[in-house]
Write an enzyme that holds these catalytic residues in place. Structure first.
Site, PDB file in Angstrom:
ATOM      1  N   ASP A 177      -4.033   7.295  -3.484  1.00 26.14           N
ATOM      2  CA  ASP A 177      -5.431   7.672  -3.691  1.00 26.14           C
ATOM      3  C   ASP A 177      -5.931   8.414  -2.455  1.00 26.14           C
ATOM      4  O   ASP A 177      -5.280   8.410  -1.412  1.00 26.14           O
ATOM      5  CB  ASP A 177      -6.284   6.418  -3.937  1.00 26.14           C
ATOM      6  N   ALA A 234     -11.802   3.011   1.016  1.00 26.30           N
ATOM      7  CA  ALA A 234     -12.524   3.774   2.045  1.00 26.30           C
ATOM      8  C   ALA A 234     -13.782   3.080   2.554  1.00 26.30           C
ATOM      9  O   ALA A 234     -14.769   3.723   2.891  1.00 26.30           O
ATOM     10  CB  ALA A 234     -12.861   5.172   1.540  1.00 26.30           C
ATOM     11  N   ASP A 250       0.865  -1.184   0.000  1.00 23.41           N
ATOM     12  CA  ASP A 250       0.000   0.000   0.000  1.00 23.41           C
ATOM     13  C   ASP A 250       0.902   1.235   0.000  1.00 23.41           C
ATOM     14  O   ASP A 250       2.117   1.143   0.197  1.00 23.41           O
ATOM     15  CB  ASP A 250      -0.955  -0.034   1.207  1.00 23.41           C
ATOM     16  N   CYS A 285     -13.365 -24.571  17.124  1.00 18.88           N
ATOM     17  CA  CYS A 285     -12.580 -24.495  15.892  1.00 18.88           C
ATOM     18  C   CYS A 285     -11.584 -25.642  15.934  1.00 18.88           C
ATOM     19  O   CYS A 285     -11.211 -26.094  17.015  1.00 18.88           O
ATOM     20  CB  CYS A 285     -11.861 -23.141  15.855  1.00 18.88           C
TER      21      CYS A 285
HETATM   22  N1  GUN Z   1      -6.515   0.732   3.101  1.00 20.76           N
HETATM   23  C1  GUN Z   1      -7.801   0.729   3.540  1.00 20.76           C
HETATM   24  N2  GUN Z   1      -8.564   1.539   2.751  1.00 20.76           N
HETATM   25  C2  GUN Z   1      -7.756   2.059   1.819  1.00 20.76           C
HETATM   26  C3  GUN Z   1      -7.973   2.970   0.729  1.00 20.76           C
HETATM   27  O1  GUN Z   1      -9.079   3.445   0.476  1.00 20.76           O
HETATM   28  N3  GUN Z   1      -6.875   3.264  -0.049  1.00 20.76           N
HETATM   29  C4  GUN Z   1      -5.640   2.732   0.210  1.00 20.76           C
HETATM   30  N4  GUN Z   1      -4.615   3.055  -0.594  1.00 20.76           N
HETATM   31  N5  GUN Z   1      -5.409   1.892   1.235  1.00 20.76           N
HETATM   32  C5  GUN Z   1      -6.456   1.558   2.020  1.00 20.76           C
HETATM   33 ZN    ZN Z   2      -8.883 -21.996  15.909  1.00 24.11          ZN
END
Ligand code: GUN
Ligand code: ZN
Length: 498
Positions: free
Chosen positions: A128, A196, A93, A279
């Site tokens: 973004d 988002a 990211d 589990c």
């Molecule tokens: N991680 C969680 N939501 C978002 C997002 O909207 N954009 C980016 N780049 N990372 C995220």
């Molecule tokens: Zn477990």
């Protein structure tokens, strides 16, 4: 959109696919879960993720690495794969999330993409703008302009073989989501995260999350691989897959473990309240709840995180098997019983039944009607939409079971709520092979009655008789006046009395 994604199987908008990741010389089967690795607070060593958990891909944050001198130098000198000790696919990211949380970051898309490429990322992300749900439309539109500039910068950047994400924003405005998704699909970027949605998920607004995903899907079309950014709770996976999401990232496995939460596909439990561990992952087989509680704090946290991750991967396997069997919506219905907000999410999905119907396979395993919501599934909609293709006899008895002796007709058709009428020749074809409860609920009866109304509409000159099994008034009210009614339950009662 470049050509890196192939579809193998589908159910509803969910699919099994293959994402080719050239830089890693790897193919990732989707739906896939990417564990989030925070290089500053590692809960489970990345080197264990592949062998013990089956992770083919993980995601980490290039901005966090870039902002820390030690991490940055290490990543630059040995590369991400060696630094983390993970030989699968690594996605990164960009710092957008930090931007949304703290209001400012000090890199551009161009810089952070170059850095992601330099440290060996296989799937990179531009900067973004994650517009939150409460934003005004003006704000959402302004942010979108910035995001679209970031996508253009990403297209212009020299990214080599690295795949690049094109995040879809637009807050809670479905038309904005759809429009940007359309534009994103026209770029030569590769993977399409719906962004988002974390604030929506944190406040259990799964219906709005599904609306955002469905809007993005309308713009993207079926060929695009879709990542649901920040969706890490296993109880949401089946719903999100059914809406067309292919990739998930989970920070939840570690974050929830930090305060003692034990994730399952049917909801969240708290370790302090568990007497048994429901589990069969290695952690749960080898420990009692007391042993987990009494371990040193860091150990408790790690073991919980391990369970959370095992359960998340198990749910993905269940989902893939359900897609193979054509049973994804049955799984979604079960999960929707785990939390009222998930039921809202499922209902929002069914509000899009027309959109789902366009992609849904026309034939799959037996349809199981297991809840009132089953009456709104795309298969029911499709059956009713196709009634106009049938040749309707001049006089037809539609029956849920028995055939009243006193009636005359040219043909006997069947009706099986929630499905409307059909000739017996179709009884062995999908979806009319459906398994439905003998005691149909009101929703199912009303859906079947709508089917009768549709038939009466397409065959106005036919004489239609309906022999139903004690339908409620609200269902009978949906049957047009010209249809002759007979209640099979009453006939049976009269016969018994004779
Ligand atoms: N991680 C969680 N939501 C978002 C997002 O909207 N954009 C980016 N780049 N990372 C995220
Ligand atoms: Zn477990």
């Amino acid at each position: 959109m470049r050509d890196c994604f192939e579809l193998r199987d589908a159910d509803c908008l969910g699919r099994i696919g293959e994402l080719s990741v050239p830089r890693a010389d790897a193919v990732v089967e989707t739906p896939a879960l990417m564990p989030v690795i925070n290089p500053n607070l590692e809960t489970i060593a990345p080197s264990r993720l592949r062998g013990e958990f089956g992770a083919e891909i993980l995601i980490t944050n290039s901005y966090i690495i870039h902002s820390n001198d030690d991490l940055r130098e290490q990543a630059q000198s040995v590369g991400l794969h060696e630094m983390l000790g993970f030989d699968g696919v690594i996605a990164t990211d960009s710092g957008s999330f930090q931007l949304a949380e703290y209001g400012d970051i000090d890199v551009t898309t161009e810089e952070i993409l170059a850095f992601q490429r330099e440290i060996g990322s296989d799937v990179a992300t531009p900067v973004d703008i994650p517009t939150p749900p409460a934003a005004s439309r003006e704000q959402a539109e302004r942010d979108l302009e910035t995001t679209e500039t970031a996508l253009a910068d990403a297209e212009a950047a020299d990214t080599g073989e690295m795949l690049v994400n094109a995040p879809i924003q637009g807050s809670t405005y479905p038309d904005l989501r759809e429009r940007t998704a359309e534009r994103a699909a026209e770029t030569d970027l590769d993977v399409f995260p719906v962004g988002a949605v974390v604030p929506l998920m944190n406040s259990y607004r799964y219906d709005e999350m599904i609306e955002a995903v469905l809007a993005a899907k309308r713009g993207l079309g079926p060929a695009a691989p879709v990542h649901l950014f920040g969706a890490g709770h296993p109880m949401t996976f089946a719903l999100a897959v059914a809406a067309g999401c292919d990739l998930f990232d989970s920070a939840a496995y570690a974050i929830y473990a930090r305060d003692g939460r034990y994730l399952t596909a049917s909801g969240t439990e708290h370790l302090s309240e568990l007497s048994y561990l429901p589990c069969s992952c290695p952690v749960c087989v080898e420990h009692t709840p007391d042993e987990l509680r009494d371990a040193p704090e860091a150990e408790t946290e790690r073991l919980l995180a391990e369970h959370n991750l095992h359960d998340s991967f198990a749910e993905l396997r269940r989902i893939k098997e359900a897609i193979r069997k054509g049973r994804l919506l049955e799984l979604v219905e079960r999960r929707a019983r785990g939390h009222p907000a998930l039921l809202d999410g499922y209902r929002a999905l069914l509000d899009g039944a027309k959109q789902l119907e366009r992609e849904d396979p026309t034939s799959k395993g037996t349809f199981f009607a297991v809840s009132p919501e089953s009456a709104r599934r795309p298969e029911v909609l499709r059956h009713h939409d196709r009634l106009d293709r049938l040749d309707v006899p001049d006089s037809v008895l539609i029956t849920e079971g028995g055939v009243p002796r006193t009636h005359e007709y040219d043909a006997v058709w069947r009706i099986n709520p929630p499905f409307g009428p059909y000739p017996r020749e179709l009884a062995e074809t999908y979806p009319l092979t459906a398994e439905t409860p003998d005691r149909a609920d009101e929703r199912a009866q009303r859906a079947a009655a709508d089917g009768v109304a549709r038939l009466a509409d397409v065959a106005p000159d036919s004489r239609i008789q309906l022999a139903h099994d004690d339908w409620v008034d609200s269902a009978l009210d949906c049957v047009p006046g010209g249809v002759e009614l007979e209640n099979l339950a009453e006939i049976e009662r009269r016969d018994d009395e004779e």
